[in-house]
Design a protein around this motif. Sequence first.
Motif, short mmCIF file in Angstrom:
data_model
loop_
_atom_site.label_atom_id
_atom_site.label_comp_id
_atom_site.label_asym_id
_atom_site.label_seq_id
_atom_site.Cartn_x
_atom_site.Cartn_y
_atom_site.Cartn_z
N GLY A 13 6.87 -1.73 3.72
CA GLY A 13 5.84 -0.77 4.07
C GLY A 13 5.44 -0.88 5.52
O GLY A 13 5.15 0.13 6.17
N ALA A 14 5.44 -2.10 6.05
CA ALA A 14 5.04 -2.30 7.44
C ALA A 14 6.02 -1.61 8.38
O ALA A 14 5.62 -0.98 9.36
CB ALA A 14 4.95 -3.79 7.76
N ILE A 15 7.32 -1.71 8.08
CA ILE A 15 8.31 -1.06 8.95
C ILE A 15 8.14 0.45 8.90
O ILE A 15 8.12 1.13 9.94
CB ILE A 15 9.73 -1.49 8.53
N LEU A 17 -11.34 10.07 0.89
CA LEU A 17 -10.09 9.32 0.92
C LEU A 17 -9.68 8.92 -0.49
O LEU A 17 -10.51 8.75 -1.38
CB LEU A 17 -10.26 8.06 1.76
N ASN A 18 -8.37 8.78 -0.67
CA ASN A 18 -7.86 8.28 -1.95
C ASN A 18 -7.74 6.77 -1.96
O ASN A 18 -7.69 6.16 -3.03
CB ASN A 18 -6.49 8.90 -2.22
N LEU A 19 -7.66 6.17 -0.77
CA LEU A 19 -7.51 4.71 -0.69
C LEU A 19 -8.81 4.04 -1.12
O LEU A 19 -9.89 4.57 -0.89
CB LEU A 19 -7.20 4.29 0.74
N PRO A 20 -8.72 2.87 -1.74
CA PRO A 20 -9.93 2.13 -2.06
C PRO A 20 -10.56 1.57 -0.79
O PRO A 20 -9.86 1.19 0.14
CB PRO A 20 -9.42 0.99 -2.96
N PRO A 21 -11.90 1.56 -0.71
CA PRO A 21 -12.56 1.06 0.48
C PRO A 21 -12.19 -0.39 0.75
O PRO A 21 -11.96 -1.16 -0.19
CB PRO A 21 -14.04 1.18 0.14
N GLY A 22 -12.14 -0.76 2.00
CA GLY A 22 -11.75 -2.12 2.36
C GLY A 22 -10.85 -2.09 3.58
O GLY A 22 -10.93 -1.17 4.38
N PRO A 23 -10.00 -3.10 3.73
CA PRO A 23 -9.15 -3.16 4.91
C PRO A 23 -8.26 -1.93 5.07
O PRO A 23 -7.99 -1.51 6.19
CB PRO A 23 -8.30 -4.41 4.68
N ALA A 24 -7.83 -1.35 3.92
CA ALA A 24 -6.92 -0.21 4.02
C ALA A 24 -7.60 0.97 4.70
O ALA A 24 -7.04 1.59 5.61
CB ALA A 24 -6.42 0.18 2.64
N LEU A 44 -0.13 4.10 4.34
CA LEU A 44 -0.93 2.89 4.19
C LEU A 44 -0.93 2.39 2.75
O LEU A 44 -0.94 1.18 2.50
CB LEU A 44 -2.36 3.15 4.66
N ALA A 45 -0.90 3.35 1.79
CA ALA A 45 -0.82 2.94 0.39
C ALA A 45 0.46 2.17 0.14
O ALA A 45 0.47 1.16 -0.58
CB ALA A 45 -0.89 4.18 -0.51
N ARG A 46 1.55 2.63 0.78
CA ARG A 46 2.81 1.91 0.63
C ARG A 46 2.72 0.53 1.31
O ARG A 46 3.24 -0.45 0.79
CB ARG A 46 3.94 2.73 1.26
N PHE A 104 -0.30 0.03 -2.95
CA PHE A 104 -1.16 0.72 -3.89
C PHE A 104 -0.43 1.82 -4.66
O PHE A 104 -1.01 2.49 -5.48
CB PHE A 104 -2.34 1.39 -3.17
N THR A 105 0.85 2.03 -4.33
CA THR A 105 1.52 3.22 -4.87
C THR A 105 1.77 3.11 -6.36
O THR A 105 1.77 4.11 -7.06
CB THR A 105 2.84 3.47 -4.14
N SER A 106 2.01 1.90 -6.82
CA SER A 106 2.39 1.76 -8.23
C SER A 106 1.23 2.10 -9.16
O SER A 106 0.09 1.92 -8.81
CB SER A 106 2.84 0.33 -8.50
#
Lengths: 93, 112, 95, 153
Positions: free
Chosen positions: D53-55, D92-99, D145-147, D151-153
Amino acid sequence: MPELLDGLLAAALLGSAWASLATRDLTRAVVMFIVFGLLMALAWARLQAPDIAIAEAAIGAGLTGALLLDALGALGLRRGAAPRDEGGPRGEP
Amino acid sequence: MGAAEGLSALLLLLGAFFYLAGTVGLLRFPDVYARLHALTKADNLGLGCVAAGLALQADSLAAALKLVLIWLLVLAASTVTAQAIARRAQELGVSPRLDAGSAHAVDGRDDA
Amino acid sequence: MTGLEGALALFLLANLAVALVRAARGPTAADRMLAALLFGSTGVGVLLLLAHVGTPPHMPIVDAALVLALLAAITGVAFALRAWSAEGEDDGGRS
Amino acid sequence: MRRALAAGALLAALWWVLTEGAGGYGLGALFIALALAWVLRQPRTGTAPRLRGAIGFAAFFLRQSLLGGLQVARLALVPAARVRPQLLELRLNLPPGPATQLLAAALNLMPGTLCVHLAGRRLVLHVLDARMPVEPEVRAAEAQLARLFGFTS
């Protein structure tokens, strides 16, 4: 070419130093002081003195600037409603 | 050798171009928010191009990676700073200059 | 190649001189601070270029650029969190 | 254990880059050990970044920041061009936090977006050019970022 670079650097140093001293607006003075520190770091690098350039970048531009800005904020808080009364109506030249 | 030097010179010139764009944007854009856009995006791309151009001339891999590290540090610093200033500007009630044509529809949605 | 780097360092410095005008007269405190931040990011670029000017490149200057990049965030965040307050009069004048 | 190894390898690589490969590993080992001890004392966030995911994120980020710089350059240098700022609020769909924090930081460098306010999942953006399709861009960054954080799964 190098003469032009050094001349411009010296002029910018003098200009920022003068702008920092010759104003009653404290925010402006602090910002110009930070700018002066950055230019001074460039000047030291130009004089082939990288260790002093590092010290100037760290102390002059970084830490002193942050401390002066912090002091500015504390000053504004203590004065309360009129945070910049002595600066007059915006010290524009 | 020749190709690497040419690419390096091209990247350096491109970097100077983006720096110029950042400075012109800082002078020309109408309010604090728009100027923050100019500062973060253009200047970081300018530094990225300059660092990449110089990294092509570096003697060792570690020296080249150091330039990349400096770029990443400036990236992190400027996005954090931009966000802090934008957030503070909004807390202080600095209203951005919105586009006249589209402002109404968006304002209505934001107030809800 | 050193000619190009010196010329670009001069060009960036000229950029800074133009931004100095903004810092000196830019109407709000935030505008001044943005000019100072521009000095930070452009200063890193100038330092990197200066390190590569000259027949034996002077690599320790890269370390100065590194320190500048590390500490660039502190000033801006200190401005946003501590110094910038009660700017109402200024911003009324601007917009 | 895996965390300690990964962090230690990263710190050693950092030292190698900082000294430009010149060594000095006696002093380096000391600093690496100190930094490692500090890193391991930080609380776990539960979202360790994935390498793949980082790449992907790095490639996406590089392309987007290039586009962002080009857009600012066009708006600044073309005399007829002018900015059309607007505010945009998103959930946002991402959970709050570092993401989400990383998302906001990355959006500051992507074309035409500047994060003005972030609280939980509510994100307010300052958009430089109202005609640009900003929301798909934000969603694409979110997916990257989810990847990155798995978080994608």
